[in-house]
Design an enzyme around this catalytic site. Structure first.
Site, PDB file in Angstrom:
ATOM      1  N   THR A 106       0.817  -1.214   0.000  1.00 20.26           N
ATOM      2  CA  THR A 106       0.000   0.000   0.000  1.00 20.26           C
ATOM      3  C   THR A 106       0.849   1.262   0.000  1.00 20.26           C
ATOM      4  O   THR A 106       0.515   2.244  -0.666  1.00 20.26           O
ATOM      5  CB  THR A 106      -0.936   0.004   1.232  1.00 20.26           C
ATOM      6  OG1 THR A 106      -1.834  -1.105   1.142  1.00 20.26           O
ATOM      7  CG2 THR A 106      -1.740   1.292   1.314  1.00 20.26           C
ATOM      8  N   SER A 123       1.168  -7.384  -0.855  1.00 17.23           N
ATOM      9  CA  SER A 123       1.766  -8.364   0.060  1.00 17.23           C
ATOM     10  C   SER A 123       0.977  -9.664   0.137  1.00 17.23           C
ATOM     11  O   SER A 123       1.509 -10.690   0.554  1.00 17.23           O
ATOM     12  CB  SER A 123       1.942  -7.770   1.463  1.00 17.23           C
ATOM     13  OG  SER A 123       0.700  -7.640   2.123  1.00 17.23           O
ATOM     14  N   THR A 170       1.120  -4.428   4.349  1.00 16.05           N
ATOM     15  CA  THR A 170       0.859  -4.760   5.757  1.00 16.05           C
ATOM     16  C   THR A 170       0.225  -6.136   5.948  1.00 16.05           C
ATOM     17  O   THR A 170       0.389  -6.753   7.004  1.00 16.05           O
ATOM     18  CB  THR A 170      -0.061  -3.709   6.403  1.00 16.05           C
ATOM     19  OG1 THR A 170      -1.295  -3.640   5.669  1.00 16.05           O
ATOM     20  CG2 THR A 170       0.604  -2.345   6.415  1.00 16.05           C
TER      21      THR A 170
END
Length: 331
Positions: free
Chosen positions: A15, A56, A87
């Site tokens: 992000t 991710s 994250t």
């Protein structure tokens, strides 16, 4: 004039490096970070290496290995390393890299953001500043920096999907905090090196994380065995409870007899499994299961994947889980 610390930034996407696309936020290369990096270059000598550009959710064990190899390759040419990462799976990556880089001799700091840097209100700039400060601290280890907190990489868990305080340090104090006095570190939490830095990236993907539920069928363990699983991490009830009235024990017994390493942790995030307290737990110990104690599920799984990847047999893995390698467990 004081010489600037040289910090290597390894980007992996996420992000923090995303921009709006036709189907939502899409990760891009480090060019979206350039504005923030120019400000940070006032304080640090920064080199950027775009390792990959992935959400991710798409980062797999082979990417953990790539990150670990890149860290080890460059560790002699800089004072610290920051890894920007999405994250959602950052806790897995940070835990895995911790085990792949035993006795790492410089700070390696994962960070990311909940809002992309392209957003005016992004938390990314603050997280980058915290991560760079930790990378310049001279304190070796693998860490995660988020929301002005520093955590051991093998103790961090994502607990919020959208809040800026996305990560918590589970069953361990923060390694550091940013306060009005700057970056304050807790020396008692920082990893203790016990030898030369090494790269040991081999890992097994034949490990399964299983959440115990009431009524779970015994055949689950047969299926996992048939799939070629060499390790199973079970998130059990409370202190390590597993229903043995429905023959759940029999499936675990078969798995252990077939050489599969079975680690039992707890579904209670802020506590520890202790199989010695109840009859159920003591029966599990007699079967040969391994106590996960107060490890996070991410750390227990990646430690087991790493141990199997190193060629350890079940007895060696049991002994390994009785050792604290990098702050991941309270023994």
């Amino acid at each position: 004039m004081e010489t600037k610390k040289k910090i290597l930034l390894l980007t992996t996407g996420g992000t923090i490096a995303s921009v709006p696309g036709g189907e939502g936020l899409e990760p891009h290369r480090s060019d979206v970070m350039e504005r923030e990096l120019e400000q940070l270059r006032t304080y640090y000598d920064i080199v950027v290496d775009d390792v990959m550009c992935l959400d991710s959710s798409n980062i797999q064990p082979e990417q953990w290995q790539l990150i670990a190899r890149r860290v080890f390759e460059h560790r002699g040419s800089c004072d610290g390393i920051v890894i920007s990462h999405g994250t959602d799976t950052m806790a897995y990556s940070a835990s895995a890299v911790t085990f792949m880089l035993p006795n790492i001799d410089l700070p390696v700091v994962f960070t990311g953001s909940q809002l992309p840097l392209s957003d005016f209100l992004s938390d990314g700039p603050d997280n980058l500043r915290t991560a760079f400060a930790m990378a310049a601290s001279g304190k070796p280890g693998v860490f995660l920096a988020f929301d002005r907190k520093i955590m051991l990489g093998c103790r961090a868990v994502k607990v919020r999907a959208s809040g800026f305080s996305a990560f918590e340090s589970i069953n361990a104090r923060y390694a550091g905090r940013v306060t009005n006095h700057g970056l304050e570190l807790d020396e008692s939490v920082l990893p203790k090196r016990s030898g030369e830095a090494r790269l040991r990236p081999d890992i097994s993907e034949d490990v399964f994380l299983l959440k115990m539920t009431p009524g779970m069928k015994n055949s689950v363990f047969d299926m996992l065995t048939a799939m070629g699983c060499r390790g199973i991490v079970i998130e059990a009830f409370g202190l390590g409870g597993i229903n043995f009235l429905s023959k759940g024990f029999q499936g675990i017994h078969w798995a252990v007899e077939r050489g599969i390493s079975v680690v039992v942790t707890t579904q209670c995030l802020y506590d520890s499994s202790d199989l010695r307290v109840y009859q159920v737990g003591n029966r599990l110990l007699k079967l040969g299961v391994i106590q996960g104690r107060d490890m996070t599920s991410e750390a227990a799984m990646t430690k087991l994947m790493w141990a199997i990847g190193q060629g350890m047999e079940r007895e060696e893995i049991t002994a390994l889980f009785d050792r604290n390698l990098a702050g991941e467990v309270t023994v």
